[in-house]
Design a protein around this motif. Structure first.
Motif, mmCIF file in Angstrom:
data_model
loop_
_atom_site.group_PDB
_atom_site.id
_atom_site.type_symbol
_atom_site.label_atom_id
_atom_site.label_comp_id
_atom_site.label_asym_id
_atom_site.label_seq_id
_atom_site.Cartn_x
_atom_site.Cartn_y
_atom_site.Cartn_z
ATOM 1 N N CYS A 108 36.904 34.778 29.983
ATOM 2 C CA CYS A 108 36.660 35.886 30.917
ATOM 3 C C CYS A 108 36.005 35.400 32.206
ATOM 4 C CB CYS A 108 35.783 36.948 30.267
ATOM 5 S SG CYS A 108 36.501 37.734 28.817
ATOM 6 N N LEU A 109 35.084 34.439 32.074
ATOM 7 C CA LEU A 109 34.348 33.966 33.243
ATOM 8 C C LEU A 109 35.210 33.166 34.207
ATOM 9 C CD1 LEU A 109 30.899 33.097 31.668
ATOM 10 C CD2 LEU A 109 31.321 34.706 33.532
ATOM 11 N N SER A 110 36.426 32.853 33.820
ATOM 12 C CA SER A 110 37.346 32.246 34.787
ATOM 13 C C SER A 110 37.604 33.197 35.949
ATOM 14 C CB SER A 110 38.666 31.884 34.110
ATOM 15 O OG SER A 110 39.316 33.050 33.624
ATOM 16 N N LEU A 111 37.308 34.475 35.739
ATOM 17 C CA LEU A 111 37.498 35.483 36.781
ATOM 18 C C LEU A 111 36.321 35.584 37.737
ATOM 19 C CD1 LEU A 111 38.962 38.299 34.510
ATOM 20 C CD2 LEU A 111 40.217 37.098 36.305
ATOM 21 N N ILE A 112 35.318 34.733 37.581
ATOM 22 C CA ILE A 112 34.110 34.845 38.403
ATOM 23 C C ILE A 112 34.420 34.712 39.889
ATOM 24 C CG2 ILE A 112 33.504 32.389 38.298
ATOM 25 C CD1 ILE A 112 30.557 33.316 38.002
ATOM 26 N N ALA A 113 35.444 33.937 40.226
ATOM 27 C CA ALA A 113 35.799 33.758 41.638
ATOM 28 C C ALA A 113 36.485 34.978 42.228
ATOM 29 C CB ALA A 113 36.686 32.521 41.813
ATOM 30 N N GLN A 114 36.750 36.008 41.415
ATOM 31 C CA GLN A 114 37.332 37.243 41.942
ATOM 32 C C GLN A 114 36.436 37.861 43.017
ATOM 33 O OE1 GLN A 114 40.278 38.715 41.434
ATOM 34 N NE2 GLN A 114 39.752 40.390 42.808
ATOM 35 N N ILE A 115 35.136 37.608 42.946
ATOM 36 C CA ILE A 115 34.237 38.160 43.961
ATOM 37 C C ILE A 115 34.613 37.674 45.347
ATOM 38 C CG2 ILE A 115 32.522 36.306 43.740
ATOM 39 C CD1 ILE A 115 31.841 40.037 44.465
ATOM 40 N N ALA A 116 35.190 36.465 45.441
ATOM 41 C CA ALA A 116 35.615 35.950 46.743
ATOM 42 C C ALA A 116 36.764 36.781 47.300
ATOM 43 C CB ALA A 116 36.022 34.484 46.628
ATOM 44 N N GLU A 117 37.661 37.250 46.438
ATOM 45 C CA GLU A 117 38.750 38.109 46.903
ATOM 46 C C GLU A 117 38.216 39.482 47.300
ATOM 47 O OE1 GLU A 117 42.139 38.253 44.370
ATOM 48 O OE2 GLU A 117 42.650 36.149 44.742
#
Length: 560
Positions: free
Chosen positions: A233-242
């Motif tokens: 799930c934490l692979s999505l942490i960079a979603q904040i950049a989008e």
């Protein structure tokens, strides 16, 4: 005329392309107030429209099938907690100062060139998840229209190209108009399923996972299982950049809009994870339902298109269920992949321009990002998605936690890092060891843990290692270096305030001596080359980024 020709030559002939706001969308620089005309609600809706992706359904199904509902729910909860804690400072900085995450990263411990490494981490995120969503769309096209997967991959790639070309203006319209339809098509069937089959809830909580053959695994709740789920799930942490690529266009914060401004920033920034976590849980719920009600359901339970076809068939004819499921998959894929392609193009262009001092145009890297994603899809990355995301999570966590820690601890608590973000060439050192070393050590160590360098028993905890090192190292290095590598200069040579009376970036304009175009104050610096009459002239951060001669770069100030 001679003066104009000199300016064009100094600019290298390429900066002018970046001034085309319609196509380039402030790729390399601060988003000026003159362009930010959207309301807080429109910006927030546009940002949240990008999280319509269906990868969450696959992620939730995959981790639950591998480790059971208990481990999955605790892993999702841990994931959401980390995202909120790290996302708040990043979102607030982006919306307040109107910068994307790369520009924030530069002044948050990485330096002008040091943040290139994090740009590559983010670019990887965009093409990995573009490929994930494109694979899901191809699965829908194969099931509904019998289009072979390789052709479906190509279609899902090409369909977003004309939409992403025109930047924020086009994306805002797309996200706002498609979100209501997407919500109805996604939420409606789930509500029906819960009402018609209340026993499915009990089956969901009792689910303990299945192996590759669909046989029950019987795995109980354990810390290792929770961490393996959280790692994916934490692979999505960079979603904040989008999310930030939209939030940087927030209007100025004033006493009149304070409540609306904060609501929009928190909901569309870190708040995305609430919707993401819900989708992951729903994806696992639908997977459990398929496994229990469909023959050989375990083989298709992690594919969103099958999840929704089966759900729709509960209350409509098969042909209608198939049609709506394919429409939902296509809408969802387009909504997220225009964002993936858009954000990826920003990341690649930023890195390339800084390193080469040549601006090729954002559209070049739209094509590059889509090309990499297409190769991943054709390589059937969906079959090893869990492993890929677990690996990527180590890099994404290291980057985001380091930047968030620098803002919260080094800026706000220790007061070592400058409070206001700085991104302009000449104002920053090339590399700041505080962030650069921290992310290399945190990511490198956690990847070693992931691959079993410290024993198989420790491997599931690699995300914790990445987060812990990324949190501890920046303050240590900032104290050890005395903060001396944050700013090369504190004076940009302009005797005008950077911010207005409400703390928003100033909208006063100055003329760039290279491009002959006016830019707002936060985007400008004094040039090291005086005008022919000896007076000070100014240069934009955009033109300075492409200055191969370096003659406009201000000299460093003596260390105190």
């Amino acid at each position: 005329m001679t003066d104009q020709m000199t300016r064009a030559q100094a600019a290298g002939g390429r900066e002018r392309e970046a001034l085309n706001e319609t196509l380039e969308d402030y790729t390399l620089r601060f988003a000026p107030r003159s362009y930010r005309k959207w309301s807080t609600a429109v910006v927030a809706t546009s940002a949240l429209g990008g999280i319509a992706y269906l990868a969450d359904f696959s992620i939730g199904a995959n981790i639950g099938m591998a480790h059971g509902t208990g481990n999955a729910l605790w892993g999702i909860a841990l994931f959401a907690t980390v995202i909120i804690a790290t996302g708040i400072p990043l979102a607030v900085y982006a919306a307040r100062y109107n910068l994307d995450l790369d520009l924030i990263t530069r002044g948050s411990g990485f330096g002008y060139y040091g943040s290139v490494v994090t740009n590559l981490i983010f670019a990887s995120f965009t093409f990995i998840f573009f490929a994930t969503e494109g694979s899901i769309m191809a699965q829908g096209l194969q099931l509904g229209l019998s289009i072979p997967l390789p052709i479906g991959y190509l279609v899902s790639t090409l369909i977003v190209l004309p939409l992403v070309i025109y930047g924020m203006k086009a994306l805002a319209k797309l996200q706002v108009w498609t979100t209501p339809l997407w919500l109805i098509m996604m939420v409606g069937p789930l509500v029906y399923l819960l009402v018609a089959h209340p026993d499915a809830v009990g089956d969901f909580f009792a689910f303990s996972g299945v192996d590759a053959d669909g046989a029950p695994r019987g795995e109980g709740v354990s810390l290792a299982g929770i961490m393996l789920c959280a790692g994916v799930c934490l692979s999505l942490i960079a979603q904040i950049a989008e999310q930030i690529d939209y939030l940087r266009f927030m209007p100025p914060k004033t006493p009149d809009n304070t409540r609306r401004w904060w609501t929009a920033v928190l909901v569309a920034g870190p708040g995305w994870v609430v919707f993401g976590a819900i989708k992951q849980i729903v994806g696992l719920f639908l997977a459990v339902y398929l496994i229990g009600h469909i023959a050989d359901g375990a083989g298709i339970a992690n594919q969103p298109v099958h999840q929704f076809v089966v759900t729709y068939e509960e209350f409509m004819p098969p042909w209608a269920a198939m049609t709506l499921a394919v429409i939902l998959v296509v809408i969802s894929q387009i909504k997220i992949n225009v964002t993936n392609a858009y954000s990826g193009s920003l990341a690649w262009t930023n890195s390339f321009t800084r390193v080469t001092k040549t601006y090729p145009g954002r559209l070049v890297f739209v094509v590059v990002n889509l090309g990499i994603a297409l190769v991943l899809m054709e390589s059937n990355m969906f079959s090893f998605l869990n492993e890929l995301l677990n690996f990527y999570a180590n890099c994404g966590i290291a980057w985001i936690v380091v930047v968030a820690t620098d803002i919260v601890v080094n800026k706000w608590l220790l007061k070592i890092s400058p409070t206001a973000p700085e991104f302009r060439r000449g104002m920053l050192y090339a590399v700041n060891p505080v962030g650069f070393v921290s992310v290399i050590v945190a990511a490198g160590t956690s990847i070693a843990v992931f691959f079993g360098a410290f024993g198989d028993g420790v491997a599931p905890y690699s995300p914790l290692v990445a987060a812990a090192l990324a949190f501890v190292l920046p303050p240590i290095l900032a104290i050890a270096t005395g903060g001396r590598y944050y700013l090369r200069r504190t004076d940009d040579g302009i005797d005008l305030p950077m911010y207005d009376e409400h703390g928003n970036p100033s909208d006063v304009k100055l003329l760039c001596c290279v491009t002959g175009v006016e830019f707002e104050r936060p985007d400008m610096l004094a040039s090291a080359s005086p005008a022919p009459d000896g007076s000070t002239q100014y240069i934009s951060s955009l033109a300075l980024a492409c200055d191969k001669t370096g003659k406009h770069v201000l000299p460093p100030q003596p260390q105190r």
